[in-house]
Design a protein around this motif. Sequence first.
Motif, short mmCIF file in Angstrom:
data_model
loop_
_atom_site.label_atom_id
_atom_site.label_comp_id
_atom_site.label_asym_id
_atom_site.label_seq_id
_atom_site.Cartn_x
_atom_site.Cartn_y
_atom_site.Cartn_z
N PRO A 156 0.83 -1.21 0.00
CA PRO A 156 0.00 0.00 0.00
C PRO A 156 0.87 1.26 0.00
N ARG A 157 0.31 2.33 -0.56
CA ARG A 157 1.09 3.57 -0.65
C ARG A 157 0.79 4.48 0.53
N ARG A 158 1.81 5.20 0.96
CA ARG A 158 1.66 6.10 2.08
C ARG A 158 0.94 7.37 1.64
N GLN A 159 0.20 7.97 2.58
CA GLN A 159 -0.41 9.27 2.32
C GLN A 159 0.63 10.35 2.59
N GLU A 160 0.95 11.07 1.53
CA GLU A 160 1.96 12.11 1.68
C GLU A 160 1.36 13.40 2.24
N THR A 161 0.13 13.68 1.85
CA THR A 161 -0.52 14.91 2.31
C THR A 161 -1.91 14.57 2.84
N GLY A 162 -2.48 15.50 3.53
CA GLY A 162 -3.84 15.29 4.03
C GLY A 162 -4.22 16.39 4.98
N ARG A 163 -5.53 16.52 5.19
CA ARG A 163 -6.01 17.51 6.14
C ARG A 163 -7.14 16.88 6.96
N ALA A 164 -7.03 17.03 8.24
CA ALA A 164 -8.05 16.51 9.15
C ALA A 164 -9.00 17.65 9.50
N ARG A 165 -10.29 17.46 9.19
CA ARG A 165 -11.28 18.50 9.50
C ARG A 165 -12.20 17.99 10.60
N PRO A 166 -12.61 18.85 11.50
CA PRO A 166 -13.37 18.42 12.68
C PRO A 166 -14.80 18.04 12.34
N TYR A 167 -15.47 17.50 13.31
CA TYR A 167 -16.88 17.15 13.20
C TYR A 167 -17.69 18.40 12.86
N LEU A 168 -18.64 18.26 11.95
CA LEU A 168 -19.49 19.38 11.53
C LEU A 168 -20.58 19.59 12.58
N ARG A 169 -20.43 20.59 13.39
CA ARG A 169 -21.35 20.83 14.51
C ARG A 169 -22.57 21.62 14.07
N GLN A 170 -23.58 21.61 14.94
CA GLN A 170 -24.82 22.29 14.62
C GLN A 170 -24.62 23.80 14.38
N GLU A 171 -23.63 24.40 15.03
CA GLU A 171 -23.38 25.83 14.81
C GLU A 171 -23.06 26.11 13.35
N GLU A 172 -22.36 25.18 12.70
CA GLU A 172 -22.01 25.37 11.29
C GLU A 172 -23.17 25.00 10.36
N ARG A 173 -24.06 24.17 10.83
CA ARG A 173 -25.19 23.74 10.00
C ARG A 173 -26.35 24.74 10.07
N ARG A 174 -26.34 25.62 11.01
CA ARG A 174 -27.50 26.46 11.30
C ARG A 174 -27.96 27.24 10.08
N ILE A 175 -29.27 27.30 9.88
CA ILE A 175 -29.88 28.03 8.77
C ILE A 175 -30.28 29.42 9.25
N ASP A 176 -29.90 30.44 8.48
CA ASP A 176 -30.34 31.81 8.73
C ASP A 176 -31.50 32.08 7.79
N TRP A 177 -32.71 31.83 8.25
CA TRP A 177 -33.88 31.90 7.37
C TRP A 177 -34.10 33.30 6.81
#
Length: 592
Positions: A156-177
């Motif tokens: 298997p090949r190694r991952q040379e690059t990558g980015r870890a992004r956090p859990y998508l919380r409700q604050e980011e999902r919130r709808i501004d109606w």
Amino acid sequence: MHILLAASAFNSLTQRVHAELRDHGHSVAVELALPGSSLSDAVRRHRPDLVVAPMLKTAVPREVWSAHTCLIVHPGPVGDRGPSSLDRAVTEDADRWGVTVLQADEEMDAGDVWASVDCPLPPVGKSDAYRGEIADAALAAVLLAVERFASGTHVPRRQETGRARPYLRQEERRIDWAHDGTEEVLRALRAADSQPGVLDDLLGGRWFLHGGHREDGLRGRPGELLATRAGAVCRATADGAVWIPELRARRSPTGPAPVKLPAVLALGDALPPLPELPAPADAGPEERTWSEIGYREQGGAGFLSFSFPGGAMSTEQCRRLLAAYRAACSRPTSVLVLGGGRGFFSNGIHLGVIEAAADPAAESWANITAMDDLVEAVLTTTDRLVVAALGGNAAAGGAMLALAADEVWCRAGVVLNPHYRLMGLYGSEYWTYTLPRRVGAAAAERLTAEALPLSADAALRMGLIDRTVPCGPQEFTAETVRLAVRLAASPATQSAIAGKKARRDRDEAVRPLAAHREAELARMRETFFDPGAPYHALRRAFARKEAPDRTPPHLARSVPGRHTTPRAPRDGRDGRVTGPALQDRAPDPADC
């Protein structure tokens, strides 16, 4: 090989991996990563050649990955890391995505890559894409990784690059109606459609919103509720409106987990008087509104489409679909197609609505009798051929609804669960008639007793279905239309219809459909109205998303791979219709 599937839940992808690995000749067992359980102990018990994790929310212990090759299925392209990969892809309106199979290591999602497959990401709900394009890519990647592991030579090949992004919380999902337009609102709703939902304020309460569909004809003050339709509510955005089919109350600190319900039912008396707007009679994919049921015609074929959230069909949904079916049967067509969309076909009765009812036993009874009425209408249609077209998965009574049709066509990635046992039910929907007539009594008993998922290819080999359509989820509707129009135009179709009626008359003389229904419903009624029946606890756990305390024994045991010999086409004497459509197999699809 003997493969152990480690998963947080036996979800749609885990079921498909289980079924297709068995199709490829592997022995497969499942262990659920549950609180208080030890994956290390499970691995020691099973002694697998390989561990595969199709959907795992927890880290693999060091003592497991350091001693065994453990392949993690990550729903994102190489380099993408984090627990909300697909949620973020939908939120950010990505049009292509992918799946990576990587080796478990110290850091989450950062291990060596065994396989990666990219795929399109259409503008649909997250769960729909997950069961469709993502699952197709995942299976291709898993099978490639397993093949590479079995070779003993692949590095298997190694991952040379990558980015870890956090859990998508409700604050980011919130709808501004007040400011968000329809596109922004739809992306937020689609990215959380099944789970976790979008937390929002509505009518003085806190609700999770589940699912969203565009409405271009209605306008109002942003955030205002405008109308209802078939249990859904229409809510104004800054530049249009959206239909929201389901809501779930926010959980109280002391109460049980709330049930996801049709929006109108969930809001109850809090809902102000709103107009109930029926969908256009000919609503289809081109309509800029939402309808759970639609009908259209092309050539000599009619197409009755339906799409219910999660594939669950409440009493009212069954009745609405039955009315639409009867209307479709009044049209001058020789072929009637049920389904044909890309989502769930059906999973049978609506356990959530039943759980929330004042009298769950009575609602269970009403729901199963409404489901039986629908299936009976399909079985007794003798003036045209009925085709069940499954672009998505089907289970329990929904699988039996499909089997009531003369022909069953499945997209190649569909998973079938033709059984009821896991919900503590005997089952109805005339399964004691339709299942044995297709696969025989012995196979019917095995399918219902084992209660394991079945791939479309395996179902075809055993005669449970009549055709697999090897295409992507987005192409299934068009391919179904092409096949059905050609079937309707075939000179052989009229003779097939005549033969169908004669067979139905002969079957009725041997044992009337009413006798099957009476016997099945007697068993179901006994269960529904017995407060001590396991069904009630099982239903409650399912509807309220309660995790089991251990891996169910039928999953934990090793199941050998099967190589079922394909059956030759039948001449219809056993009650199945063979028609010209069965002679045309579509070519294999290109890898996505």
